[in-house]
Design a protein around this motif. Structure first.
Motif, mmCIF file in Angstrom:
data_model
loop_
_atom_site.group_PDB
_atom_site.id
_atom_site.type_symbol
_atom_site.label_atom_id
_atom_site.label_comp_id
_atom_site.label_asym_id
_atom_site.label_seq_id
_atom_site.Cartn_x
_atom_site.Cartn_y
_atom_site.Cartn_z
ATOM 1 N N ASP A 107 0.840 -1.207 0.000
ATOM 2 C CA ASP A 107 0.000 0.000 0.000
ATOM 3 C C ASP A 107 0.875 1.258 0.000
ATOM 4 O OD1 ASP A 107 -2.439 -1.300 -0.035
ATOM 5 O OD2 ASP A 107 -2.675 -1.298 2.152
ATOM 6 N N PHE A 108 1.916 1.254 0.839
ATOM 7 C CA PHE A 108 2.810 2.411 0.948
ATOM 8 C C PHE A 108 3.581 2.627 -0.350
ATOM 9 C CE2 PHE A 108 7.077 4.083 1.924
ATOM 10 C CZ PHE A 108 6.721 5.330 2.416
ATOM 11 N N GLU A 109 4.202 1.565 -0.850
ATOM 12 C CA GLU A 109 5.098 1.719 -2.001
ATOM 13 C C GLU A 109 4.328 2.022 -3.285
ATOM 14 O OE1 GLU A 109 8.041 -1.411 -2.074
ATOM 15 O OE2 GLU A 109 8.765 -0.870 -0.060
ATOM 16 N N TYR A 110 3.111 1.499 -3.385
ATOM 17 C CA TYR A 110 2.239 1.805 -4.534
ATOM 18 C C TYR A 110 1.974 3.307 -4.606
ATOM 19 C CZ TYR A 110 -2.505 2.377 -6.556
ATOM 20 O OH TYR A 110 -3.611 2.801 -7.234
ATOM 21 N N GLN A 111 1.710 3.918 -3.445
ATOM 22 C CA GLN A 111 1.447 5.364 -3.417
ATOM 23 C C GLN A 111 2.687 6.174 -3.796
ATOM 24 O OE1 GLN A 111 -1.581 7.071 -2.868
ATOM 25 N NE2 GLN A 111 -2.283 4.992 -3.303
ATOM 26 N N LEU A 112 3.865 5.684 -3.418
ATOM 27 C CA LEU A 112 5.089 6.379 -3.829
ATOM 28 C C LEU A 112 5.246 6.310 -5.345
ATOM 29 C CD1 LEU A 112 7.856 5.409 -1.221
ATOM 30 C CD2 LEU A 112 6.173 7.265 -1.140
ATOM 31 N N MET A 113 4.977 5.151 -5.919
ATOM 32 C CA MET A 113 5.116 4.980 -7.365
ATOM 33 C C MET A 113 4.162 5.894 -8.119
ATOM 34 S SD MET A 113 5.561 0.847 -7.365
ATOM 35 C CE MET A 113 5.916 0.537 -9.090
ATOM 36 N N LEU A 114 2.979 6.106 -7.548
ATOM 37 C CA LEU A 114 2.016 7.023 -8.182
ATOM 38 C C LEU A 114 2.550 8.455 -8.216
ATOM 39 C CD1 LEU A 114 -1.470 5.904 -6.779
ATOM 40 C CD2 LEU A 114 -0.569 5.561 -9.078
ATOM 41 N N ARG A 115 3.501 8.750 -7.328
ATOM 42 C CA ARG A 115 4.085 10.098 -7.265
ATOM 43 C C ARG A 115 5.466 10.141 -7.914
ATOM 44 N NH1 ARG A 115 0.479 9.066 -3.676
ATOM 45 N NH2 ARG A 115 -0.829 10.710 -2.785
ATOM 46 N N ASN A 116 5.800 9.082 -8.666
ATOM 47 C CA ASN A 116 7.108 8.967 -9.323
ATOM 48 C C ASN A 116 8.254 9.036 -8.317
ATOM 49 O OD1 ASN A 116 8.707 8.497 -11.544
ATOM 50 N ND2 ASN A 116 8.995 10.660 -12.005
ATOM 51 N N SER A 117 7.977 8.517 -7.121
ATOM 52 C CA SER A 117 9.017 8.401 -6.097
ATOM 53 C C SER A 117 9.250 6.913 -5.867
ATOM 54 C CB SER A 117 8.555 9.092 -4.813
ATOM 55 O OG SER A 117 9.498 8.915 -3.775
ATOM 56 N N ARG A 118 10.139 6.605 -4.931
ATOM 57 C CA ARG A 118 10.366 5.215 -4.546
ATOM 58 C C ARG A 118 10.899 5.211 -3.118
ATOM 59 N NH1 ARG A 118 15.989 4.290 -5.555
ATOM 60 N NH2 ARG A 118 16.853 5.934 -6.856
ATOM 61 N N PRO A 119 10.920 4.035 -2.475
ATOM 62 C CA PRO A 119 11.395 3.994 -1.094
ATOM 63 C C PRO A 119 12.863 4.422 -0.989
ATOM 64 C CG PRO A 119 10.233 1.965 -1.659
ATOM 65 C CD PRO A 119 10.427 2.717 -2.934
ATOM 66 N N SER A 120 13.185 5.112 0.104
ATOM 67 C CA SER A 120 14.575 5.522 0.325
ATOM 68 C C SER A 120 15.399 4.400 0.952
ATOM 69 C CB SER A 120 14.633 6.782 1.194
ATOM 70 O OG SER A 120 13.821 6.650 2.335
ATOM 71 N N PHE A 121 14.727 3.345 1.426
ATOM 72 C CA PHE A 121 15.396 2.152 1.948
ATOM 73 C C PHE A 121 14.343 1.048 2.037
ATOM 74 C CE2 PHE A 121 13.837 4.700 5.430
ATOM 75 C CZ PHE A 121 13.239 3.799 6.292
ATOM 76 N N HIS A 122 14.766 -0.163 2.378
ATOM 77 C CA HIS A 122 13.823 -1.286 2.471
ATOM 78 C C HIS A 122 12.758 -0.987 3.519
ATOM 79 C CE1 HIS A 122 15.655 -4.086 -0.263
ATOM 80 N NE2 HIS A 122 16.823 -3.955 0.317
ATOM 81 N N THR A 123 11.508 -0.995 3.107
ATOM 82 C CA THR A 123 10.404 -0.705 4.020
ATOM 83 C C THR A 123 10.321 -1.767 5.112
ATOM 84 O OG1 THR A 123 9.195 0.362 2.219
ATOM 85 C CG2 THR A 123 7.897 -0.357 4.140
ATOM 86 N N ILE A 124 10.242 -1.294 6.359
ATOM 87 C CA ILE A 124 10.055 -2.193 7.503
ATOM 88 C C ILE A 124 8.590 -2.119 7.919
ATOM 89 C CG2 ILE A 124 10.626 -2.547 9.953
ATOM 90 C CD1 ILE A 124 13.445 -1.349 9.231
ATOM 91 N N GLY A 125 7.936 -3.279 7.968
ATOM 92 C CA GLY A 125 6.556 -3.357 8.436
ATOM 93 C C GLY A 125 6.486 -4.496 9.427
ATOM 94 N N ALA A 126 6.599 -4.171 10.727
ATOM 95 C CA ALA A 126 6.773 -5.199 11.752
ATOM 96 C C ALA A 126 5.584 -5.192 12.699
ATOM 97 C CB ALA A 126 8.067 -4.953 12.521
ATOM 98 N N SER A 127 4.770 -6.254 12.639
ATOM 99 C CA SER A 127 3.581 -6.295 13.487
ATOM 100 C C SER A 127 3.850 -7.127 14.741
ATOM 101 C CB SER A 127 2.388 -6.868 12.718
ATOM 102 O OG SER A 127 2.619 -8.214 12.352
ATOM 103 N N ALA A 128 3.113 -6.768 15.805
ATOM 104 C CA ALA A 128 3.186 -7.488 17.085
ATOM 105 C C ALA A 128 4.644 -7.694 17.504
ATOM 106 C CB ALA A 128 2.425 -8.798 16.998
ATOM 107 N N GLY A 129 5.022 -8.932 17.845
ATOM 108 C CA GLY A 129 6.361 -9.219 18.373
ATOM 109 C C GLY A 129 7.492 -8.954 17.399
ATOM 110 N N ASN A 130 7.191 -8.909 16.100
ATOM 111 C CA ASN A 130 8.254 -8.613 15.120
ATOM 112 C C ASN A 130 8.831 -7.216 15.307
ATOM 113 O OD1 ASN A 130 7.957 -11.105 13.901
ATOM 114 N ND2 ASN A 130 6.570 -10.374 12.310
ATOM 115 N N ALA A 131 8.075 -6.335 15.959
ATOM 116 C CA ALA A 131 8.501 -4.943 16.117
ATOM 117 C C ALA A 131 9.680 -4.778 17.071
ATOM 118 C CB ALA A 131 7.318 -4.084 16.578
ATOM 119 N N VAL A 132 10.046 -5.848 17.790
ATOM 120 C CA VAL A 132 11.224 -5.729 18.661
ATOM 121 C C VAL A 132 12.515 -6.025 17.889
ATOM 122 C CG1 VAL A 132 9.825 -6.365 20.673
ATOM 123 C CG2 VAL A 132 11.267 -8.104 19.590
#
Length: 310
Positions: A107-132
């Motif tokens: 969802d995040f990266e799709y919106q960047l592409m619509l703006r002719n941008s791209r992620p500045s680094f690998h997107t971190i999406g860490a839910s629950a215990g993964n966030a540690v």
């Protein structure tokens, strides 16, 4: 091919009568045992080929040039932040239990592409215990009701980076425990920004945050001794930002006028499966700190109202 052309021209320049006395080659400050990067291996090649020419490291020059931002550079970072804000709002609108972490990233990266941008680094999406886990990039977990997701991400504008972290309740509502810890992290961010100024030392600012966390973690009955803070907060308070997400920092780690820094306190309570980080990008000016990403919502009320009003 380009590399060979460069080496041929470079060689002939150094072999000619008007050869320079010094050649500046950029290299990070590295430890003795680190493997050679391309800069260091190039310097090694040059030392063998042209022993009479001095090799100097241009790092200090680069630090001065890169860490002091012009207004135009700050505008590019602000644009990257605006892309991040819009993409995060789309992500929040579409966040719900049953989705996978990688779908939040999509969802995040799709919106960047619509703006002719791209992620500045690998997107971190860490839910629950993964966030540690600090640099969690697997993103394979299915999110459940009652989870939070920590999104650490950024966008580019003309190669200038943003670096933002927000932590959201997947179902739109924080539990009381999540809210308590979230507010401690948010207050730590305010304390950090208050402690920052031209000439401030990164380590001293970080120590203020650790002292605050120690006090709060004792009240939450998580620790007894100040030294135990490291179990729940185990990274630095921020880093310089610019053309690289981790831009060059001064050797003495002091904040200078027109530096741009991230401010990113976090608490990671493994035994409760809770990890919360809140990160903004700020501009150090002689008149104080300007939070460039203040429009990306981050209070409990603002997040819940936005998500419940979807």
């Amino acid at each position: 091919e380009n590399r060979n052309d460069f080496l041929i021209q470079f060689n002939s320049k150094l072999s000619s009568a008007d050869r320079p006395d010094n050649v500046y080659i950029f290299s990070y400050i590295t430890d003795v045992n680190e493997p050679y990067d391309s800069y260091r291996s190039f310097a090694h090649w040059m030392r063998n080929q042209h022993p009479a020419v001095n090799i100097k490291n241009s790092l200090d020059i680069m630090i001065d040039l890169r860490s002091t931002k012009t207004e135009e550079e700050v505008e590019e970072i602000k644009t990257a932040i605006e892309y991040t804000k819009e993409a995060l709002e789309f992500l929040m609108k579409n966040l719900k239990s049953g989705k996978f972490e990688y779908q939040a990233r999509a969802d995040f990266e799709y919106q960047l592409m619509l703006r002719n941008s791209r992620p500045s680094f690998h997107t971190i999406g860490a839910s629950a215990g993964n966030a540690v886990i600090l640099h969690y990039v697997e993103l394979q977990r299915k999110m459940e009701d009652g989870d939070m997701i920590l999104m650490d991400l950024g966008a580019l504008s003309s190669n200038y980076a943003s670096d933002i972290t927000r932590t959201y309740p997947v179902n739109g509502k924080f539990t009381d425990r999540q809210k308590d810890i979230y507010n401690v992290v948010l207050e730590a961010q305010n304390i950090t920004i208050d402690a920052m100024h031209v000439g401030a030392c990164e380590t001293e600012v970080n120590n203020k945050v650790k002292a605050y966390f120690a006090k709060e973690l004792k009240m939450l009955n998580l620790i007894r001794e100040d030294s135990e803070v490291d179990r729940y907060y185990y990274h630095g308070i921020g880093h310089p930002l610019g053309l690289d997400v981790h831009d060059f920092r001064r050797r003495d780690k002091t904040m200078q006028e027109n530096n741009v820094y991230t401010v990113e306190p976090g608490l990671y309570i493994k035994e409760e499966g809770i990890g919360i980080r809140i990160e903004d990008d700020v501009w150090v000016t002689k008149n104080g700190i300007i939070n460039l990403s203040k429009d990306i919502i981050k209070t409990v009320n603002d997040i819940e109202n936005f998500m419940l009003g979807r």
